[in-house]
Design an enzyme around this catalytic site. Structure first.
Site, PDB file in Angstrom:
ATOM      1  N   THR A   1       0.616  -1.431   0.123  1.00 47.71           N
ATOM      2  CA  THR A   1      -0.036  -0.212  -0.433  1.00 47.71           C
ATOM      3  C   THR A   1       0.729   1.499   0.346  1.00 47.71           C
ATOM      4  OG1 THR A   1      -1.548  -1.140   1.516  1.00 47.71           O
ATOM      5  CG2 THR A   1      -1.939   1.184   1.570  1.00 47.71           C
ATOM      6  N   THR A   2       0.631   2.587  -0.467  1.00 46.69           N
ATOM      7  CA  THR A   2       1.004   3.972  -0.233  1.00 46.69           C
ATOM      8  C   THR A   2      -0.116   4.375   0.035  1.00 46.69           C
ATOM      9  OG1 THR A   2       2.463   5.117  -1.706  1.00 46.69           O
ATOM     10  CG2 THR A   2       0.665   4.899  -2.174  1.00 46.69           C
TER      11      THR A   2
END
Length: 558
Positions: free
Chosen positions: A372-373
């Site tokens: 995820t970012t």
């Protein structure tokens, strides 16, 4: 003469003590970024600078967030991209109002428990075509741009398009993540062609270009969200679905829409902390904070055995409740108010034994992707964005629709095939979600923050807020401080960074915790970003976690 003056200074300082900076020690490795202008904190310097460029060209925090997110999809493609989902919390400074956006996608109408069981599948697939739900990120961009942005999507996406076309040198963390997914990428011809030049993952410093994702972003820049859900990109996605015998149809894509939702909140000490409501896991962070608030955490002290034991046990209880109750609320009642109540927290806190770890907290094991970012933005006017975007696992499903240049996520892997569960798979239903943006306020201070990493996120949010509220750290120190993470929902296992002392780890072990010691700055406890605005002073602050390749960057005065 100069040498004599230096010697005299040294002798004087040895007598009266070194003043100012020479006398200061601190536990954080880098300073906060401080500016009256806007700040973007992201997991890549290129992404942060893409956002800053939008601010310097007259865009606001939302324009910068979209530009930053688009760039992240180019430079860290295993973590996020237009084949994934998005959640955001937006603070409108002029209206003094928070808005939440849920841009998580739904399952194809034909992807049902019955459909999978007829194929002999008894557990929800974690990769491949039957783990793919409709990606929500692009519709999320459009909703954010239409409601809040000053710029058009073609301006917001320009830097990402150019970088995809011209290429970029692969940074350190990204190269490691990439190398870990080679086997998955080899399982799909288009994925291998897109992401394994020379039949291997790019190494640190090697150039990587992606003309196909540049084309996809150009389609969105020119035609908006319809390019993805009804236009040329949709056609390529549907061709891939047919090739892999998937259930997704043109109607599944065309009918999808992200939704604005009121953030939920609780108080912790003097702060009000906000998360997105279910189907996200953010409610677990709030319940965990409520349970922690029943203990004198500040008196315990940061990194003490008492503080860590209370946090770990609070995590187990909050996550057990989340696993039992949290799902897509549409068509079913989720007891949000009850789970957020202080009375419920007091009841749950009474289950914590100060001397013994609970290894049998009710709650099932759930799958745990953590790719995820997260990014956060504050602009010169005080508008703020807390945005998180994800493929779920690295490169998601492992499937790339030929010609598109992005991986389709595997967010459907979070459904269960237990029909009695509120999170049971059903057509046009959203799965329980791991990705959560955070926001907090105290008086004239506002803070947008987040820490990625699958089921790490709620417990990391709670630790970050304790660092701020109980242990009086600034936002950079609060991100850098050592963390623990328990990715499972039962048992006494817990990972801890090695910066927690051996004496404290031994104390916790004596209580029954089974500690896995990980590195100094471990990917296992996630990486975060944060921005803060002091409205009374008109000053912004930014912080970026060393567990990522990124930075907090400030716009130049103009």
């Amino acid at each position: 003469m100069r040498k004599a003056l230096i010697l005299a200074y040294v002798l004087t300082m040895s007598i009266i003590g070194t003043p100012g900076i020479f006398a200061q020690d601190r536990g954080q490795g880098r300073s906060m970024v401080i500016s009256r202008g806007g700040i973007v904190a992201a997991e890549s310097p290129l992404a942060a600078q893409a956002g800053v460029r939008m601010l310097e060209r007259g865009g606001n925090a939302v324009d910068a967030a979209i530009a930053t997110n688009a760039m992240m999809g180019v430079v860290e493609p295993m973590m996020n991209g237009i084949g994934g989902d998005l959640f955001a919390i937006v603070y409108d400074a002029k209206a003094n109002k928070l808005y939440g956006l849920n841009a998580s996608g739904w399952a194809p109408k034909g992807l049902t428990i019955e459909f999978l069981r007829k194929q002999g599948i008894r557990e929800m697939p974690q990769h491949g075509v039957n783990a793919i739900t409709v990606p929500g990120a692009v519709d999320g961009w459009q909703k954010l741009a239409d409601k809040f942005g000053r710029k058009k999507l073609n301006e917001d996406l320009a830097a990402a398009i150019k970088t995809a076309e011209e290429g970029f040198p692969v940074p350190e963390w990204t190269a490691a993540y990439w190398a870990a997914e080679v086997d998955l990428l080899h399982s799909d011809e288009a994925a291998s062609k897109t992401y394994l030049p020379n039949d291997r993952a790019p190494r640190v410093g090697e150039m990587f270009q992606n003309a196909d994702v540049a084309w996809s972003l150009e389609q969105i820049a020119e035609h908006g969200r319809d390019a993805f859900y009804k236009g040329e990109i949709a056609k390529k996605i549907l061709e891939a679905m047919r090739h892999h015998n998937g259930t997704m149809t043109a109607e599944d894509l065309a009918d999808y829409s992200s939704e604005f939702a009121e953030p939920i909140s609780t108080t912790y000490r003097e702060w009000t902390v906000y998360e997105m409501p279910p189907n996200g896991q953010g409610i677990a962070a709030l319940e965990m904070l409520n349970i922690m608030e029943t203990f004198p955490m500040g008196q315990f002290g940061f990194g003490s055995g008492k503080a860590l034991h209370a946090m770990i046990e609070a995590k187990k209880l909050a996550y057990a409740d989340m696993a039992k109750y949290v799902a897509d609320p549409r068509g079913q009642k989720i007891p949000v108010a009850a789970l957020l109540s202080k009375d419920w927290a007091k009841q749950r806190a009474q289950l914590i034994d100060a001397e013994h770890a609970n290894c049998d907290v009710s709650g099932g094991e759930l799958p745990g992707g953590r790719d995820t970012t997260y990014l956060s933005v504050v602009d010169r006017d005080g508008n703020m964005v807390s945005l998180i975007q994800s493929n779920y696992d690295g490169f998601g499903s492992g499937i790339v629709a030929p010609g598109t240049g992005f991986a389709l996520h595997n967010r459907g892997g979070l459904f269960t095939l237990d029909s009695a569960s509120p999170n049971a798979l059903a057509g046009h239903k959203r799965p329980r979600h791991t990705i959560i943006p955070g926001f907090a306020q105290k008086g004239e201070t506002r803070m947008a923050f987040g820490i990625m990493g699958g089921w790490n996120q709620s417990q990391a949010h709670a630790q970050f807020m304790a660092n701020i509220a109980d242990f009086k750290m600034n936002i950079q120190a609060a991100l850098e401080a050592p963390r623990f993470s328990k990715h499972t929902f039962s048992g006494c296992d817990v990972m801890m960074e090695n910066r927690f002392s051996g004496a404290v780890r031994n104390e916790l072990t004596s209580k029954g915790h089974k500690i896995q010691v990980v590195g100094t700055y471990s990917a296992g406890v996630g990486g975060g970003q944060a921005v803060l605005r002091d409205f009374a002073a008109g000053v912004n602050y930014g912080a970026s976690d060393p567990r990522k390749d990124g930075q907090a960057a400030a716009e130049l005065p103009y």
